[in-house]
Write an enzyme that holds these catalytic residues in place. Structure first.
Site, PDB file in Angstrom:
ATOM      1  N   HIS A  23       1.164  -1.034  -0.143  1.00  0.00           N
ATOM      2  CA  HIS A  23      -0.040  -0.187   0.372  1.00  0.00           C
ATOM      3  C   HIS A  23       1.116   1.348   0.143  1.00  0.00           C
ATOM      4  CE1 HIS A  23      -3.550  -2.386   1.702  1.00  0.00           C
ATOM      5  NE2 HIS A  23      -3.881  -2.429   0.503  1.00  0.00           N
ATOM      6  N   HIS A  79     -12.039  -8.811  -6.460  1.00  0.00           N
ATOM      7  CA  HIS A  79     -11.858  -7.144  -5.868  1.00  0.00           C
ATOM      8  C   HIS A  79     -11.344  -7.160  -7.047  1.00  0.00           C
ATOM      9  CE1 HIS A  79      -9.899  -4.416  -3.485  1.00  0.00           C
ATOM     10  NE2 HIS A  79      -9.272  -4.861  -2.617  1.00  0.00           N
ATOM     11  N   GLU A  81      -8.393  -4.290  -6.528  1.00  0.00           N
ATOM     12  CA  GLU A  81      -7.393  -3.252  -6.455  1.00  0.00           C
ATOM     13  C   GLU A  81      -5.798  -4.405  -6.671  1.00  0.00           C
ATOM     14  OE1 GLU A  81      -5.265  -2.129  -1.594  1.00  0.00           O
ATOM     15  OE2 GLU A  81      -6.809  -3.729  -2.156  1.00  0.00           O
ATOM     16  N   ASP A  83      -3.099  -4.969  -6.522  1.00  0.00           N
ATOM     17  CA  ASP A  83      -2.567  -6.429  -6.179  1.00  0.00           C
ATOM     18  C   ASP A  83      -3.285  -7.690  -6.816  1.00  0.00           C
ATOM     19  OD1 ASP A  83      -4.524  -5.759  -4.063  1.00  0.00           O
ATOM     20  OD2 ASP A  83      -3.097  -6.546  -2.165  1.00  0.00           O
ATOM     21  N   HIS A 145     -11.843  -5.745   1.880  1.00  0.00           N
ATOM     22  CA  HIS A 145     -11.889  -4.092   2.659  1.00  0.00           C
ATOM     23  C   HIS A 145     -11.761  -3.123   2.143  1.00  0.00           C
ATOM     24  CE1 HIS A 145      -7.444  -2.826   1.741  1.00  0.00           C
ATOM     25  NE2 HIS A 145      -7.679  -4.074   1.024  1.00  0.00           N
ATOM     26  N   ASP A 164      -9.158 -11.333   0.476  1.00  0.00           N
ATOM     27  CA  ASP A 164      -8.645 -10.095   1.154  1.00  0.00           C
ATOM     28  C   ASP A 164      -9.037 -10.971   2.496  1.00  0.00           C
ATOM     29  OD1 ASP A 164      -6.316  -8.848   0.172  1.00  0.00           O
ATOM     30  OD2 ASP A 164      -8.209  -6.758  -0.394  1.00  0.00           O
ATOM     31  N   TYR A 192      -2.959  -7.757   9.943  1.00  0.00           N
ATOM     32  CA  TYR A 192      -3.432  -7.788   8.744  1.00  0.00           C
ATOM     33  C   TYR A 192      -4.000  -7.826   9.114  1.00  0.00           C
ATOM     34  CZ  TYR A 192      -4.982  -8.372   3.843  1.00  0.00           C
ATOM     35  OH  TYR A 192      -5.195  -8.469   3.329  1.00  0.00           O
ATOM     36  N   HIS A 225      -3.788 -13.739   0.128  1.00  0.00           N
ATOM     37  CA  HIS A 225      -2.409 -13.479   0.063  1.00  0.00           C
ATOM     38  C   HIS A 225      -2.494 -14.612   1.206  1.00  0.00           C
ATOM     39  CE1 HIS A 225      -2.367  -9.515  -1.433  1.00  0.00           C
ATOM     40  NE2 HIS A 225      -2.964  -9.142  -1.362  1.00  0.00           N
TER      41      HIS A 225
END
Length: 398
Positions: A23, A79, A81, A83, A145, A164, A192, A225
């Site tokens: 991030h 998701h 994002e 990553d 999130h 996540d 996390y 992850h």
């Protein structure tokens, strides 16, 4: 390198041993991480999530060795994002018409990031997608999130692909939870949660309650992850429920910054006073300056604490740069069920302690008192005041 999850699911993601920051520079990842992408084969074939942008070409090249890309029937994006979605542009050059199943919010996110009109198929909670003998069931997981997040459940194999949720930043040659050091695994899982999911704890509790009410058997949880939960996978679900409910341990964390060691001396004397009053409580001290302590490790300890004491010298009618940064992160994480107090040293104005108290209140902490400030270096009398301050804190928390 791909590896089998079971007979129909393969991991085709990337283990990133070198990752130390995430991030941007907001999150430390001392033990690396992984970007877990899954290939699910039945009568139809689906790819669940991708990898981070720097590994896009490598990901697509390795995927080509695993499967003819044109035989991928569906792409599931839990998701948006980067990553998880960063390799999408490279992949979609190869198979531009392959439908991408995701939430309506994820469509907005992916279009906003990559400015492409791919073949998006919006899904919502309860929607299903047949693979032949098995099917996906989609469950929106808004704010776990990001607003676009969803979970994907695979019937037959009873696998929850949780993105996540239930993940950790942890690189390992053993990608299953029963094959690694459990203390290390749980520390990274808690870190996390503390640093990423804490602000959304209300959503976490409601969503997990909703998922459990579906009575779906869960034999494995595959996050995006870290390690895959195959041994008692629901243990992490129950941990999330515990963490979401104003979690605390019998711990007090003292976080301070110091210029000429005055505030450090105060912190140590306060810690001594706490232990005099309550020998059973765990007291931890952290210098908030990044040259001494990683900020995310501090925030993890805040999450574990029932109370925090925050100290800084007064500098230019304010507080130190490092302490201001930590307080801003604490405020953003919106911790619940925690108490706090401020302290600090000063030379001639002394506004720092009150400023810290105000920030702690804005962060949702219940103040235990008005704080303690000492002029210049604490003398013997000043150190006794600090010890008495610590004793009073301990008594108030019993």
């Amino acid at each position: 390198m791909s590896f089998e999850i079971n007979q129909s699911v393969k991991h085709v993601g990337k283990i990133d041993w070198e990752l130390k920051k995430f991030h941007g520079d907001e999150l430390s990842t001392h033990r690396g991480s992984s970007y877990n992408s899954y290939l699910v084969r039945d009568e139809k074939t689906a790819l669940i999530d991708c990898v981070w942008t720097p590994f896009a070409k490598e990901f697509v090249a390795n995927l080509k060795k695993e499967i003819d890309l044109k035989t991928i029937d569906y792409i599931i994006m839990n998701h948006g994002e980067p990553d998880h979605s960063g390799a999408l542009p490279e992949l979609m050059k190869e198979i531009p018409d392959t439908p991408i199943y995701c939430t309506a919010n994820a469509i907005k996110s992916l279009k906003g990031q990559y400015h492409q009109e791919w073949n998006f198929v919006p899904v919502k909670t309860g929607d299903k997608l047949s693979l032949g003998s098995k099917e996906f069931i989609f469950v929106e997981a808004r704010m776990l999130h990001w607003p676009d997040t969803m979970f994907t459940y695979l019937t037959g194999d009873n696998i929850l692909f949780s993105n996540d949720g239930f993940g950790q930043h942890l690189a390992s040659e053993h990608m299953f939870n029963d094959l690694v050091d459990q203390t290390e695994l749980y520390h990274e899982a808690l870190k996390y949660y503390a640093n990423i999911l804490t602000p959304f704890s209300n959503f976490v509790e409601k969503k997990i309650t909703e998922i459990l009410s579906l009575n779906l058997p869960v034999d494995m949880i595959c996050p995006s992850h870290g390690l895959i939960w195959r041994d008692n996978p629901l243990q992490m679900v129950h941990k999330y429920m515990e963490w979401a409910k104003g979690y605390q341990e019998n711990q007090i964390s003292i976080i301070y910054d110091t210029m000429w060691n005055s505030t450090r001396q105060m912190a140590e004397a306060i810690a001594a006073g706490i232990k005099m009053s309550d020998p059973q409580v765990t007291v931890k001290l952290f210098n908030s300056n990044s040259t001494h302590t990683d900020k995310n490790d501090i925030l993890t300890e805040v999450f574990k604490s029932k109370a925090i004491l925050v100290g800084s010298p007064t500098i230019n009618k304010g507080i130190s740069f490092a302490m201001a940064g930590i307080l801003e992160m604490i405020k953003g994480l919106a911790f619940k069920n925690k108490k706090a107090a401020a302290f600090g040293s000063y030379g001639w104005s002394g506004e720092g302690t009150k400023l810290i108290s105000t920030e702690l209140e804005h962060g949702g902490f219940e103040l235990l008192n008005d704080g303690l400030k000492i002029t210049w270096n604490p003398d013997d009398e000043g150190l006794v005041k600090c010890q008495e301050f610590g004793k009073a804190i301990a008594e108030a928390l019993k």
